[in-house]
Scaffold this motif. Structure first.
Motif, PDB file in Angstrom:
ATOM      1  N   ASP A 105     -12.202 -14.550   1.704  1.00 52.01           N
ATOM      2  CA  ASP A 105     -13.415 -15.028   2.232  1.00 52.01           C
ATOM      3  C   ASP A 105     -13.724 -14.264   3.504  1.00 52.01           C
ATOM      4  O   ASP A 105     -12.879 -13.691   4.193  1.00 52.01           O
ATOM      5  N   ARG A 106     -14.850 -14.374   3.578  1.00 49.27           N
ATOM      6  CA  ARG A 106     -15.443 -13.736   5.080  1.00 49.27           C
ATOM      7  C   ARG A 106     -15.463 -14.749   6.197  1.00 49.27           C
ATOM      8  O   ARG A 106     -15.910 -15.792   5.912  1.00 49.27           O
ATOM      9  N   ARG A 107     -14.637 -14.328   7.211  1.00 45.14           N
ATOM     10  CA  ARG A 107     -14.750 -15.373   8.351  1.00 45.14           C
ATOM     11  C   ARG A 107     -15.756 -15.029   9.092  1.00 45.14           C
ATOM     12  O   ARG A 107     -16.597 -14.133   9.348  1.00 45.14           O
ATOM     13  N   LEU A 108     -16.598 -16.590   9.455  1.00 48.96           N
ATOM     14  CA  LEU A 108     -17.635 -16.457  10.317  1.00 48.96           C
ATOM     15  C   LEU A 108     -17.278 -16.579  11.707  1.00 48.96           C
ATOM     16  O   LEU A 108     -18.243 -16.165  12.729  1.00 48.96           O
TER      17      LEU A 108
ATOM     18  N   SER B 263     -14.016 -28.090   5.833  1.00 48.43           N
ATOM     19  CA  SER B 263     -14.904 -26.989   5.933  1.00 48.43           C
ATOM     20  C   SER B 263     -14.180 -25.656   4.967  1.00 48.43           C
ATOM     21  O   SER B 263     -13.214 -25.183   5.121  1.00 48.43           O
TER      22      SER B 263
ATOM     23  N   GLU C 210     -14.400 -23.873  12.205  1.00 51.94           N
ATOM     24  CA  GLU C 210     -14.627 -23.273  10.817  1.00 51.94           C
ATOM     25  C   GLU C 210     -13.086 -23.758  10.122  1.00 51.94           C
ATOM     26  O   GLU C 210     -13.291 -23.844   8.922  1.00 51.94           O
ATOM     27  N   ASP C 211     -12.164 -23.778  10.781  1.00 52.83           N
ATOM     28  CA  ASP C 211     -10.917 -24.531  10.232  1.00 52.83           C
ATOM     29  C   ASP C 211     -10.646 -26.003  10.121  1.00 52.83           C
ATOM     30  O   ASP C 211      -9.493 -26.318   9.677  1.00 52.83           O
TER      31      ASP C 211
ATOM     32  N   SER D  67     -14.912 -22.276   2.298  1.00 48.27           N
ATOM     33  CA  SER D  67     -16.047 -21.288   2.014  1.00 48.27           C
ATOM     34  C   SER D  67     -16.434 -21.449   0.895  1.00 48.27           C
ATOM     35  O   SER D  67     -15.971 -22.050  -0.250  1.00 48.27           O
TER      36      SER D  67
ATOM     37  N   ARG E  77     -16.651 -19.343  -1.763  1.00 49.88           N
ATOM     38  CA  ARG E  77     -15.730 -18.988  -2.938  1.00 49.88           C
ATOM     39  C   ARG E  77     -14.535 -20.084  -3.105  1.00 49.88           C
ATOM     40  O   ARG E  77     -13.978 -20.264  -4.492  1.00 49.88           O
ATOM     41  N   THR E  78     -13.946 -20.533  -2.143  1.00 47.19           N
ATOM     42  CA  THR E  78     -12.703 -21.696  -2.447  1.00 47.19           C
ATOM     43  C   THR E  78     -13.473 -22.809  -2.960  1.00 47.19           C
ATOM     44  O   THR E  78     -12.825 -23.414  -4.051  1.00 47.19           O
TER      45      THR E  78
END
Length: 233
Positions: A214-217, A227, A222-223, A229, A231-232
């Motif tokens: 996943d791309r981190r924002l 929350s 975010e964590d 991604s 893809r998840t």
């Protein structure tokens, strides 16, 4: 009655190849190919043969008269693409558009041993490579994916409520059981087998692994639980 291409178009250009009057654009040879959201059918040139609809792997092509209320806008959208453009040339013959000179780019010497090619990744990119190898060469293909089920982005990245888009996987699945294909699922290249080992047993290796993480924002929260991604999800 003319046909129209709708939003679920995957732009693989299968319809372009079967159209006898060259009324679907942009083609892979044209500058616009890949930059438009979908391909378009010219209503003034279409002869209502239905070949494009039969060939479409994602069922994105319908007669304009049968478009649902939600799809009705695609008739005018297809036509609008051709406003201000010159109409394609039409000549006599079984195929109404002129073909270019034949190009034979994949000719191998007679008696040349079949090459062995490993393709890492079973998503669309990897499977288009496999399709080309099987249809145009005598290559023996080893298909590898670190996930337990083949499909890549089509299987794991397209939501279940988009069945017409996911249907393109049926086109690729026919190559999984091809006599010149060996498929290894759940095999992580770089962990279960090294890149060096893979290259030592094949003449070429194609890496089509896509997005492996996943791309981190880097935004607050975010964590936090809930929350996720895309893809998840």
């Amino acid at each position: 009655m003319t046909y129209a291409i709708t939003q679920t178009c995957c732009a693989d250009a299968t319809c372009v190849a079967v159209c006898p009057v060259n009324c679907i654009h942009p083609t892979p040879e044209e500058r616009d190919f890949g930059s438009t959201e979908m391909l378009h059918i010219d209503p003034k040139t279409c002869i209502d043969c239905g070949a494009c609809a039969d060939a479409c792997p994602v069922d994105a092509i319908f007669p304009v008269e049968s478009l649902s209320a939600a799809q009705r806008e695609y008739g005018p959208l297809n036509a609008a693409y051709y406003e201000g453009r010159e109409a394609g040339s039409v000549t006599s013959g079984p195929n109404f558009h002129a073909w270019g000179e034949p190009v034979f780019e994949r000719v191998l010497p007679s008696g040349f041993a079949p090459v062995r090619v490993a393709v890492v990744g079973t998503g669309p990119a990897g499977m288009y490579a496999v399709e080309d190898l099987l249809l145009h060469t005598g290559a023996e293909v080893t298909l590898i994916d670190r996930l337990p089920v083949a499909g890549g982005l089509i299987r794991y990245g397209v939501a279940p409520d988009h069945p017409s888009t996911k249907k393109v996987q049926d086109v690729f699945a026919r190559f999984h059981a091809h006599p010149r294909v060996r498929m290894h699922l759940g095999l992580d290249v770089g962990k279960d087998v090294t890149h060096r080992e893979l290259a030592a047993h094949h003449d070429a290796v194609v890496y089509a692994v896509g997005a492996g993480a996943d791309r981190r924002l880097s935004v607050p929260g975010e964590d936090l639980p809930g929350s996720l991604s895309a893809r998840t999800f």
